[in-house]
Design an enzyme around this catalytic site. Structure first.
Site, PDB file in Angstrom:
ATOM      1  N   TYR A  16      36.917  18.658  30.924  1.00  0.00           N
ATOM      2  CA  TYR A  16      37.287  17.347  30.003  1.00  0.00           C
ATOM      3  C   TYR A  16      38.637  17.198  29.630  1.00  0.00           C
ATOM      4  O   TYR A  16      39.323  16.968  28.432  1.00  0.00           O
ATOM      5  CB  TYR A  16      36.633  17.771  28.692  1.00  0.00           C
ATOM      6  CG  TYR A  16      35.253  17.254  28.386  1.00  0.00           C
ATOM      7  CD1 TYR A  16      34.693  16.035  28.378  1.00  0.00           C
ATOM      8  CD2 TYR A  16      34.062  18.407  28.923  1.00  0.00           C
ATOM      9  CE1 TYR A  16      33.147  15.695  28.517  1.00  0.00           C
ATOM     10  CE2 TYR A  16      32.767  18.179  28.986  1.00  0.00           C
ATOM     11  CZ  TYR A  16      32.477  16.529  28.700  1.00  0.00           C
ATOM     12  OH  TYR A  16      31.146  16.432  28.886  1.00  0.00           O
ATOM     13  N   TYR A 143      23.238  14.542  23.251  1.00  0.00           N
ATOM     14  CA  TYR A 143      23.848  15.216  24.420  1.00  0.00           C
ATOM     15  C   TYR A 143      23.401  16.575  24.545  1.00  0.00           C
ATOM     16  O   TYR A 143      23.084  17.417  23.650  1.00  0.00           O
ATOM     17  CB  TYR A 143      25.269  15.620  23.804  1.00  0.00           C
ATOM     18  CG  TYR A 143      25.976  16.592  24.997  1.00  0.00           C
ATOM     19  CD1 TYR A 143      26.557  16.057  25.979  1.00  0.00           C
ATOM     20  CD2 TYR A 143      26.269  17.740  24.824  1.00  0.00           C
ATOM     21  CE1 TYR A 143      27.261  16.766  26.941  1.00  0.00           C
ATOM     22  CE2 TYR A 143      26.759  18.523  25.528  1.00  0.00           C
ATOM     23  CZ  TYR A 143      27.390  18.020  26.897  1.00  0.00           C
ATOM     24  OH  TYR A 143      28.015  18.781  27.930  1.00  0.00           O
ATOM     25  N   ASP A 235      16.229  21.352  21.484  1.00  0.00           N
ATOM     26  CA  ASP A 235      17.595  21.722  21.989  1.00  0.00           C
ATOM     27  C   ASP A 235      18.293  22.295  20.909  1.00  0.00           C
ATOM     28  O   ASP A 235      19.093  21.722  20.181  1.00  0.00           O
ATOM     29  CB  ASP A 235      18.232  20.620  22.576  1.00  0.00           C
ATOM     30  CG  ASP A 235      19.603  21.021  23.305  1.00  0.00           C
ATOM     31  OD1 ASP A 235      19.929  22.234  22.884  1.00  0.00           O
ATOM     32  OD2 ASP A 235      20.421  20.235  23.875  1.00  0.00           O
ATOM     33  N   LYS A 264      25.102  28.989  23.529  1.00  0.00           N
ATOM     34  CA  LYS A 264      26.293  28.956  22.454  1.00  0.00           C
ATOM     35  C   LYS A 264      26.313  30.285  21.392  1.00  0.00           C
ATOM     36  O   LYS A 264      26.824  31.150  21.963  1.00  0.00           O
ATOM     37  CB  LYS A 264      26.323  27.641  21.556  1.00  0.00           C
ATOM     38  CG  LYS A 264      26.748  26.269  22.464  1.00  0.00           C
ATOM     39  CD  LYS A 264      27.140  25.260  21.876  1.00  0.00           C
ATOM     40  CE  LYS A 264      27.879  24.342  22.963  1.00  0.00           C
ATOM     41  NZ  LYS A 264      27.207  23.209  22.923  1.00  0.00           N
TER      42      LYS A 264
HETATM   43  C1  LIG Z   1      26.875  22.159  24.245  1.00  0.00           C
HETATM   44  C2  LIG Z   1      25.482  21.830  24.428  1.00  0.00           C
HETATM   45  C3  LIG Z   1      24.669  21.671  25.422  1.00  0.00           C
HETATM   46  C4  LIG Z   1      25.207  22.291  26.683  1.00  0.00           C
HETATM   47  O1  LIG Z   1      25.664  23.608  26.725  1.00  0.00           O
HETATM   48  P1  LIG Z   1      26.667  24.365  27.738  1.00  0.00           P
HETATM   49  O2  LIG Z   1      26.656  25.802  27.803  1.00  0.00           O
HETATM   50  O3  LIG Z   1      28.063  23.634  27.353  1.00  0.00           O
HETATM   51  O4  LIG Z   1      26.288  24.010  29.163  1.00  0.00           O
HETATM   52  C5  LIG Z   1      23.248  21.623  25.522  1.00  0.00           C
HETATM   53  N1  LIG Z   1      22.963  21.100  24.269  1.00  0.00           N
HETATM   54  C6  LIG Z   1      23.390  20.967  23.165  1.00  0.00           C
HETATM   55  C7  LIG Z   1      22.969  20.231  22.038  1.00  0.00           C
HETATM   56  C8  LIG Z   1      24.771  21.406  22.885  1.00  0.00           C
HETATM   57  O5  LIG Z   1      25.538  21.087  21.924  1.00  0.00           O
END
Ligand SMILES: *Cc1c(COP(=O)(O)O)cnc(C)c1O
Length: 421
Positions: A16, A143, A235, A264
């Site tokens: 980015y 996202y 998610d 994460k």
């Molecule tokens: C950051 C994020 C992703 C992608 O995760 P990466 O480990 O960066 O590939 C997917 N979904 C959500 C809600 C996110 O915040």
């Protein structure tokens, strides 16, 4: 000292980052608690948890010890046909805290792959049952990651523009509210025979600008999907592991999704790891004497033992009363600060969900490329704080161990920014 920067610029392409115009990268040589230490001796408060991954502070000694022990014992093993203690322990740990309808754990490498796996599970679930369902429902501004499938179910934006023609078709709907709920429900009913699944970020759309919406409205949508036999994917890559005040955003809901995605904070931000969990019925749809009904998905580093050890250590820390108190403390402090500033004329809106506080600056246009972003980023960096606005949206998302003193310092600097910028 510039040596590291020059060697970086000679060899590395950053994420980015417009490499032509970007400021030089800042070398970080040490992390401890909420602090990152630069090569030239500055101490920075990591108020964005290093892209939302860190929950217990940097280089946590307990996680470091567990990782070191695991490295000496077993660094990696192929995960097809083999297993190992850390993967089993982590599956048990996670299943003990996620909603009870979740039955099986599938490992991958990051948030995007966790989403890819969830989508593939849903599409093949229907295919294994002999039904053609290939449409996916998602929210506008969503996202879900940067790989192609994850990009496809994310909102179309400047970031996806070069690839838009190649992204599969997705039905995008507005975030739910009291006014539009019935419209959204009838749309789902109309499309139900084509819909493989509905994927959403529960309560907070992170990268979309920390957009927040009510648990009660999402609850109704999930219930409606259940009634219409449409699979749901929560998610929780960003919202998981305490971010929203409860351990999972799904804990605010009565109706639980059929599949969930994690990454994460999963390893406390120490190692890359992704998990997709699903309910028994999804798993069962892949059990067959017909080998073609297998889920053909896997990564070289699936369930890497060192990453699993980091996740198990992070789990131990997350379950401690002290961590739970810290989460509540950050939430309360954010709330008090919110009340002080939310009427400020320079702010359009102040939003909070648990440990996330977002301030929407009152600017022309809300684009990610808004000027205010660069000005605010630079302002806080000079004050020793890493805050990385999404366009005109400034947000604080700190590790839970951040002290009240550091929170107060950040709030003070935000007040100054509101007066001076
Ligand atoms: C950051 C994020 C992703 C992608 O995760 P990466 O480990 O960066 O590939 C997917 N979904 C959500 C809600 C996110 O915040």
């Amino acid at each position: 000292m510039n040596d590291l920067v020059n060697r970086d610029l000679d060899t590395i392409w950053h994420p980015y980052t417009q490499m032509k115009t970007a400021a030089k990268p800042i070398p970080i040589i040490k992390g401890e608690g909420v602090y990152l230490f630069t090569e030239d001796g500055k101490k920075l408060i990591d108020a964005v948890s290093s892209w939302w991954v860190n929950i217990h502070g940097h280089s946590h000694p307990y996680i470091a010890d567990k990782v070191f022990e695991q490295l000496k014992q077993l660094e990696h093993v192929i995960f097809a046909g083999f297993t190992h203690p850390q993967a089993v322990q982590l599956a048990e740990n996670l299943l003990s805290i996620i909603p009870k309808n979740q039955a099986k754990i599938f490992y991958s490498d990051n948030g995007s792959t966790a989403v890819e796996v969830a989508i593939k599970m849903c599409l093949q679930y229907w295919s294994n049952k002999g039904t053609q369902r290939q449409k996916i429902l998602a929210f506008k501004n969503a996202y879900h990651g940067d790989t192609f499938g994850a990009m496809a179910v994310s909102g179309r934006s400047a970031f996806t523009a070069p690839f838009d023609a190649l992204l599969f078709d997705v039905e995008f709907i507005d975030l739910p509210n009291k006014e539009n709920l019935s419209t959204l429900k009838s749309k789902i009913s109309q499309l139900k025979s084509e819909l493989a699944c509905f994927i959403f970020e529960p309560l907070v759309q992170g990268a979309g600008g920390m957009l927040m919406y009510a648990a009660a409205d999402l609850d109704e949508l999930i219930l409606h999907c259940k009634q219409e036999n449409v699979l749901t994917i929560a998610d929780e890559v960003m919202t998981g592991f305490g971010r929203t005040g409860k351990i999972f955003a799904s804990d605010y809901l009565e109706n639980k999704a059929d599949l969930m995605c994690f990454s994460k904070g999963l390893t406390g931000g120490t190692m890359p790891l992704g998990i997709t969990s699903c309910k028994q019925e999804i798993y069962d749809a892949f059990l067959s004497d017909d080998k073609l009904k297998t889920l053909f998905h896997g990564h070289s580093f699936t369930a890497n033992p060192v990453a699993c050890a980091a996740a198990n250590a992070s789990f131990d820390l997350l379950m401690q009363a002290e961590t739970q108190q810290n989460i509540q403390r950050v939430e309360t402090k954010h709330h008090q600060f919110k009340q002080q500033i939310e009427k400020h004329p320079k702010l359009k809106e102040v939003r909070q969900c648990g440990t996330i506080l977002a301030l929407e600056w009152n600017t022309e246009g809300t684009s990610y490329f808004n000027n205010i972003r660069d000005i605010l980023y630079q302002f806080f960096l000079e004050k020793g704080i890493i805050l990385r606005p999404l366009g005109n949206i400034l947000y604080i998302m700190p590790p839970y161990c951040i002290s009240n003193t550091d929170l107060d310092y950040i709030y003070e600097q935000i007040k100054i920014a509101l007066e001076d910028i």
